[in-house]
Design an enzyme around this catalytic site. Structure first.
Site, PDB file in Angstrom:
ATOM      1  N   HIS A 266      10.485  81.891  64.692  1.00  0.00           N
ATOM      2  CA  HIS A 266       9.854  81.812  65.879  1.00  0.00           C
ATOM      3  C   HIS A 266       9.567  80.235  66.342  1.00  0.00           C
ATOM      4  CE1 HIS A 266       6.332  82.746  68.677  1.00  0.00           C
ATOM      5  NE2 HIS A 266       5.927  81.481  68.415  1.00  0.00           N
ATOM      6  N   GLU A 267       9.276  79.550  65.471  1.00  0.00           N
ATOM      7  CA  GLU A 267       9.268  77.948  65.638  1.00  0.00           C
ATOM      8  C   GLU A 267      10.748  77.365  66.103  1.00  0.00           C
ATOM      9  OE1 GLU A 267       6.334  76.822  66.745  1.00  0.00           O
ATOM     10  OE2 GLU A 267       5.314  78.501  65.520  1.00  0.00           O
ATOM     11  N   HIS A 270      11.304  77.701  69.711  1.00  0.00           N
ATOM     12  CA  HIS A 270      10.602  76.860  70.412  1.00  0.00           C
ATOM     13  C   HIS A 270      11.354  75.406  70.257  1.00  0.00           C
ATOM     14  CE1 HIS A 270       6.851  78.595  71.857  1.00  0.00           C
ATOM     15  NE2 HIS A 270       6.463  79.054  70.417  1.00  0.00           N
ATOM     16  N   GLU A 296       7.046  80.408  75.085  1.00  0.00           N
ATOM     17  CA  GLU A 296       7.008  81.368  74.248  1.00  0.00           C
ATOM     18  C   GLU A 296       8.015  82.542  74.305  1.00  0.00           C
ATOM     19  OE1 GLU A 296       4.802  81.246  71.940  1.00  0.00           O
ATOM     20  OE2 GLU A 296       4.441  83.245  71.202  1.00  0.00           O
TER      21      GLU A 296
END
Ligand code: MG
Length: 497
Positions: A266-267, A270, A296
């Site tokens: 997920h990160e 980003h 997001e």
């Protein structure tokens, strides 16, 4: 050159110090969450408050405000230059609208509220946080009224996190997705094709082994360690310090390894956004992601669309097996279902792809009522339980499992939650395009050959930074603004197909 207009060049000379200040603030926040000794927090928060005030002062100088106002309707500017003016104008408008006294009071109240929120959550005593939440609601209403809005007070808050977003738009989005999500959920649960739990959730792992897995997978995804770091923090986050210095964190809980694995992926999503912004935008007000929702969408695209797909699970299986002994007892299919359990649960951050947005819908409804002055803290706590039961069929036994679970309101962040759903919707929208535009998308994922995927995202989203407002960016890159139908198509094909 992207910035040619002499007035823009002059303006950028004045805003460079804002960039530098923000650069310093970012390093300080990263340090606060990672390596700062606990007792350092007092001095650090005072220093941060001083710098925030300095930032405001430097932004509101005549040398910045005047040219921005003059350039607002200038026809001679190119898109990047217009982007600079738009972004600065937004910040100036909001900072000017809020009386410094109110800004200080919000900062003070939320600073004080944080430890009480935490204690309330740990001890399951809502009454400890209740007076602070009441005060925060009151102050945020005041702030929204100063900022101003056309239709609904909540619009003023949404727009701060997602430029142009309104309550009406969010409602329209939820009206479309809610019944369809529930239909998918009902069928998934009744047909039992995806499990609600998996025994791997209880299996312990060695932290060092899991660190190796996370690092190896980040390398495969294309995370450049010479321009990025991976550290540990209580709550995983990404921070873009500069275009060549973007840092992510994860956490190791010691069991249920999918949690650290998917938070890392997920990160990464980003981080990649910030790493692929056009270098020519360096040090300018458009050298960051355009909005929280679009940001997001990037993390969710990598985490869910790619990361939880069968092709990806197959591809990383050898990496997992080589580093985690217990994987030998499980096949690829089993891992896929472990990564994709679907279970109506109480806690948002643990929610799966199917139920996640229903958690956001709950918060959205409550925030609207708070901002209409209809709900005080006590009402929010009570309505929470009824509403989550209606949405998901589960009822919290404690406030800690209900209204106290999220940090956002204690920080005064009202209007933030809907950006999570926007991220999910836009990720699915991007997916529907990328699989059409990159014919061999699934093969690329199976082969862990992500360069074309990264390049695609760079061209469509990343390189622009904040040049275009979110919906305009989507229209330019994909031919239409945000459209929730792609998310439903994605869920239906994955979970019912
Ligand atoms: Mg995120």
């Amino acid at each position: 050159m992207v910035f040619e207009h002499p007035k823009i060049k002059e303006l950028l000379d004045y805003t460079r110090v804002l960039w530098a200040l923000h650069h310093a603030q970012s390093v300080m926040s990263w340090d606060s969450e990672t390596y700062m000794p606990r007792e350092g927090v007092r001095d650090r928060s005072l220093a941060m408050a001083e710098l925030a005030a300095l930032y405001q002062k430097l932004l509101l100088r005549d040398e910045v405000v005047k040219p921005v106002e003059e350039l607002l309707d200038n026809e001679d500017l190119n898109d990047y230059e217009r982007g600079v003016v738009r972004v600065l104008h937004r910040s100036i408008r909001i900072m000017k609208a809020l009386p410094p006294k109110l800004v200080m009071e919000i900062a003070k109240t939320t600073e004080e509220a944080r430890p009480y929120w935490k204690e309330a959550r740990d001890k399951n005593k809502f009454e400890l946080f209740e007076p602070y939440l009441d005060k925060i609601i009151k102050l945020v209403i005041e702030a929204a009224d100063y900022i101003g809005y056309e239709e609904h007070r909540y619009d003023a808050l949404l727009d701060r996190y997602e430029e142009g977003l309104t309550k009406a738009r969010v409602e329209e989005m939820f009206n479309y997705i809610e019944p369809r999500i529930r239909r998918v959920l009902d069928r998934v649960l009744s047909e039992g094709r995806y499990p609600q739990n998996h025994e791997l959730e209880e299996v312990k792992y060695e932290v060092e082994a899991m660190e190796r897995v996370n690092k190896t997978i980040l390398e495969k995804l294309g995370y450049p360690f010479e321009r990025g770091r991976l550290d540990v923090s209580a709550h995983p986050f990404t921070i873009g310090i500069g275009l060549d210095d973007v840092r992510i964190t994860t956490r190791y809980e010691g069991k249920d390894f999918k949690r650290t694995l998917y938070s890392t992926i997920h990160e990464f999503g980003h981080a990649l956004y910030d790493l692929q912004i056009d270098k020519r935008l360096r040090m300018t007000p458009v050298a960051h992601g355009v909005s929280l929702g679009i940001h997001e969408s990037q993390s969710r695209f990598w985490e869910n669309v790619i990361g939880r797909s069968m092709a990806f699970v197959e591809a990383i299986y050898p990496i997992l097996r080589d580093n985690l002994d217990f994987i030998n007892g499980y096949g690829i299919d089993e891992l896929y279902y472990y990564f994709n359990t679907v279970k109506p649960s109480l806690i948002r951050v643990e929610a799966d792809e199917v139920t996640y947005n229903l958690h956001i819908l709950l918060r959205f409804k409550l925030e609207v009522k708070m901002m209409e002055g209809e709900y005080k803290a006590r009402d929010v706590a009570e309505v929470w339980n009824d509403e989550i039961e209606r949405l998901l069929g589960v009822r919290p036994k404690t406030y800690s499992e209900g209204v106290l679970q999220d940090i956002h309101w204690s920080m005064g962040s009202i209007g933030y939650f809907p950006t999570y759903t926007i991220g999910n919707l836009v990720a699915a929208q991007i997916y529907s395009h990328i699989k059409r535009d990159l014919k061999d998308f699934t093969e690329l994922v199976s082969g862990l050959r992500f360069e074309p995927v990264r390049e695609y995202l760079r061209e469509k989203i990343h390189k622009w930074g904040a040049t275009y407002p979110p919906e305009e960016l989507l229209r330019r890159s994909f031919g239409e603004p945000m459209n929730p139908k792609y998310f439903i198509e994605y869920l239906e094909s994955k979970y019912l197909g």
